[in-house]
Design an enzyme around this catalytic site. Structure first.
Site, PDB file in Angstrom:
ATOM      1  N   ARG A 270      -0.665  30.137  74.549  1.00  0.00           N
ATOM      2  CA  ARG A 270       0.535  30.259  73.726  1.00  0.00           C
ATOM      3  C   ARG A 270       0.483  31.549  72.911  1.00  0.00           C
ATOM      4  O   ARG A 270      -0.546  32.217  72.838  1.00  0.00           O
ATOM      5  CB  ARG A 270       0.643  29.056  72.773  1.00  0.00           C
ATOM      6  CG  ARG A 270       0.984  27.755  73.456  1.00  0.00           C
ATOM      7  CD  ARG A 270       0.913  26.574  72.500  1.00  0.00           C
ATOM      8  NE  ARG A 270      -0.460  26.222  72.152  1.00  0.00           N
ATOM      9  CZ  ARG A 270      -0.802  25.220  71.338  1.00  0.00           C
ATOM     10  NH1 ARG A 270       0.148  24.486  70.772  1.00  0.00           N
ATOM     11  NH2 ARG A 270      -2.071  24.957  71.099  1.00  0.00           N
TER      12      ARG A 270
ATOM     13  N   LYS B 214      -3.117  28.705  67.059  1.00  0.00           N
ATOM     14  CA  LYS B 214      -4.307  27.911  66.751  1.00  0.00           C
ATOM     15  C   LYS B 214      -5.060  28.489  65.563  1.00  0.00           C
ATOM     16  O   LYS B 214      -4.855  29.622  65.150  1.00  0.00           O
ATOM     17  CB  LYS B 214      -5.239  27.846  67.965  1.00  0.00           C
ATOM     18  CG  LYS B 214      -4.706  26.970  69.092  1.00  0.00           C
ATOM     19  CD  LYS B 214      -4.383  25.555  68.631  1.00  0.00           C
ATOM     20  CE  LYS B 214      -5.606  24.773  68.218  1.00  0.00           C
ATOM     21  NZ  LYS B 214      -5.269  23.430  67.687  1.00  0.00           N
TER      22      LYS B 214
ATOM     23  N   TYR C 198      -1.523  26.829  62.671  1.00  0.00           N
ATOM     24  CA  TYR C 198      -2.184  25.530  62.553  1.00  0.00           C
ATOM     25  C   TYR C 198      -3.618  25.758  62.096  1.00  0.00           C
ATOM     26  O   TYR C 198      -4.301  26.658  62.590  1.00  0.00           O
ATOM     27  CB  TYR C 198      -2.201  24.795  63.897  1.00  0.00           C
ATOM     28  CG  TYR C 198      -0.856  24.303  64.356  1.00  0.00           C
ATOM     29  CD1 TYR C 198      -0.179  23.311  63.651  1.00  0.00           C
ATOM     30  CD2 TYR C 198      -0.253  24.824  65.499  1.00  0.00           C
ATOM     31  CE1 TYR C 198       1.068  22.853  64.068  1.00  0.00           C
ATOM     32  CE2 TYR C 198       0.984  24.374  65.928  1.00  0.00           C
ATOM     33  CZ  TYR C 198       1.637  23.387  65.208  1.00  0.00           C
ATOM     34  OH  TYR C 198       2.871  22.947  65.631  1.00  0.00           O
TER      35      TYR C 198
ATOM     36  N   HIS D  88      -5.822  22.655  60.586  1.00  0.00           N
ATOM     37  CA  HIS D  88      -6.607  21.421  60.775  1.00  0.00           C
ATOM     38  C   HIS D  88      -7.974  21.536  60.109  1.00  0.00           C
ATOM     39  O   HIS D  88      -9.022  21.274  60.703  1.00  0.00           O
ATOM     40  CB  HIS D  88      -6.760  21.100  62.264  1.00  0.00           C
ATOM     41  CG  HIS D  88      -5.464  20.892  62.985  1.00  0.00           C
ATOM     42  ND1 HIS D  88      -4.650  19.803  62.752  1.00  0.00           N
ATOM     43  CD2 HIS D  88      -4.816  21.639  63.912  1.00  0.00           C
ATOM     44  CE1 HIS D  88      -3.579  19.875  63.515  1.00  0.00           C
ATOM     45  NE2 HIS D  88      -3.651  20.983  64.225  1.00  0.00           N
TER      46      HIS D  88
ATOM     47  N   GLU E 112       0.774  22.345  59.930  1.00  0.00           N
ATOM     48  CA  GLU E 112       0.732  20.882  60.031  1.00  0.00           C
ATOM     49  C   GLU E 112       0.902  20.155  58.712  1.00  0.00           C
ATOM     50  O   GLU E 112       1.040  18.921  58.706  1.00  0.00           O
ATOM     51  CB  GLU E 112      -0.567  20.421  60.715  1.00  0.00           C
ATOM     52  CG  GLU E 112      -1.828  20.555  59.891  1.00  0.00           C
ATOM     53  CD  GLU E 112      -2.500  21.902  60.018  1.00  0.00           C
ATOM     54  OE1 GLU E 112      -3.645  22.029  59.541  1.00  0.00           O
ATOM     55  OE2 GLU E 112      -1.886  22.829  60.587  1.00  0.00           O
TER      56      GLU E 112
ATOM     57  N   ASP F  74      -7.802  17.021  67.052  1.00  0.00           N
ATOM     58  CA  ASP F  74      -7.673  18.173  66.150  1.00  0.00           C
ATOM     59  C   ASP F  74      -8.073  17.820  64.724  1.00  0.00           C
ATOM     60  O   ASP F  74      -8.497  18.689  63.963  1.00  0.00           O
ATOM     61  CB  ASP F  74      -6.220  18.673  66.133  1.00  0.00           C
ATOM     62  CG  ASP F  74      -5.959  19.683  67.239  1.00  0.00           C
ATOM     63  OD1 ASP F  74      -6.903  20.391  67.626  1.00  0.00           O
ATOM     64  OD2 ASP F  74      -4.816  19.772  67.703  1.00  0.00           O
TER      65      ASP F  74
END
Length: 373
Positions: A15, A75, A94, A96, A118, A270
């Protein structure tokens, strides 16, 4: 503002943080955008498309980080990327963090302003930047589970929907949120026997109204969870606690009651996973077996469909990116509580309570951190 879009370097991650259309919107609003060469190739967007949208093409990630004030990614930054972050950077991606102490420590040390997709919220209490990837992961979980059930993949040799005269696979979905609802839709569409467990009567009522008699809804207690997992051919872990590490609902002991060759797809990986035996895997080596049970625990599932995922994510993030770039990061965060909920790390301080609690770190209110930025 100068915005940078580097190539994603997580294993088998194709991505990219912004499509050419998004770059066009940013440059049309007077912002500069630098994109690393080849960053969009895996999603079907070449350098020419980014140039035509007004971007400058850089030869390396180092050039992108050097030029940019705000870094847009997909990511969490890998170690090499974290080493390039400085205090003047804003990172929008993101994160996490609750499942990743090394990343947390290094982001704190960088002094950068780190906003996690997120944990951004909306007026309804939903997570609008997590939702598109959750929907894709939920749908992919059934594809992955169906494949893993094949005998050649170590599974029990069941066809998800069965055939006339042969029962379909029993699918148990743990959690009735966005991931769970999309998994349910796909599993029912394939003809599986589907059960969902959740502790929210509201969620169960909503799912019951949508799917009717094609779905079995169960309030999740320890005994119901154990019985459902033991009866399942495929278990989908779809549990989410915003910003926090996922609870281990399925213990290793429960695996002994499952039929050999059954499959667990833990979408919550994740955030640490909701199955005790979960460990992150990649698209290159997606599964492993514990006590006869096949585990699929790919930590970036939507990366397997990068074209769809990039388009869906860019559609969701663009309004926020425009606000951050247009108003300036400080002003944008102060003006919008929901965007400010996405602020996880600022000026060497943890501004997300769930992350602070997970690692026993000091928590600093986001507005206070901005004052000290």
């Amino acid at each position: 503002m100068h915005i940078g879009v580097p190539t994603e370097i997580k294993t088998a991650e194709h991505r990219i943080g912004a499509t050419p259309a998004v770059v066009g919107e940013l440059t049309a609003n007077g912002h500069e955008v630098t994109v690393q060469t080849g960053a969009g190739d895996g999603a079907g967007f070449d350098d020419v498309a980014y140039k035509e949208a007004g971007a400058t093409i850089a030869g390396s990630a180092a050039e992108v980080f050097e030029a940019a004030e705000m870094i847009i990614k997909v990511k969490e930054p890998q170690a090499a990327e974290r080493a390039m972050l400085r205090s003047h950077h804003t990172l929008f991606t993101y994160l996490h963090l609750a499942a990743d102490r090394p990343q947390t420590d290094e982001l704190l040390a960088s002094g950068a302003t780190c906003i996690a997709y997120e944990t951004v919220t909306d007026d309804a209490g939903h997570l609008p930047l997590l939702a598109p990837m959750s929907a894709i992961a939920g749908r992919m979980s059934i594809q992955a589970g169906a494949h893993a059930l094949e005998a050649t993949q170590g599974g029990s040799g069941l066809l998800m929907g069965g055939v006339p005269g042969v029962r379909p696979a029993r699918v148990v979905v743990l959690g009735g949120g966005v991931v769970g609802e999309n998994a349910i839709e796909m599993a029912i569409g394939l003809g599986a026997d589907v059960t969902v467990l959740d502790r929210s009567p509201t969620a169960l009522d909503r799912l019951d109204k949508r799917f009717g008699a094609t779905l079995r809804t169960v309030f999740s207690t320890r005994s119901e969870l154990e019985a459902s997992v033991h009866d399942a051919d495929l278990v989908i872990g779809a549990v989410l606690v915003k910003g926090a590490k996922a609870p281990h609902l399925v213990s290793r002991e429960m695996l002994s009651g499952m039929r050999p060759g059954s499959v667990i797809v833990d979408v919550a990986v994740d955030q640490g996973g909701c199955v005790e035996t979960t460990r992150p895997t990649t698209h290159l080596e997606p599964t492993y077996v514990v006590d006869g049970i096949v585990h699929y625990c790919v930590a970036n599932m939507p990366g397997g469909v990068p074209r769809t995922s990039t388009l869906a994510l860019s559609n969701a993030t663009l309004p926020y990116t425009l606000v951050l770039a247009g108003m300036g990061v400080d002003a944008a965060l102060r003006a919008d509580t929901h965007l400010r909920n996405g602020l996880n790390v600022c000026a060497g301080m943890v501004t997300d309570r769930a992350v602070a609690d997970t690692f026993d770190l000091d928590y600093v209110d986001s507005l206070e951190a901005l004052d000290r930025r």
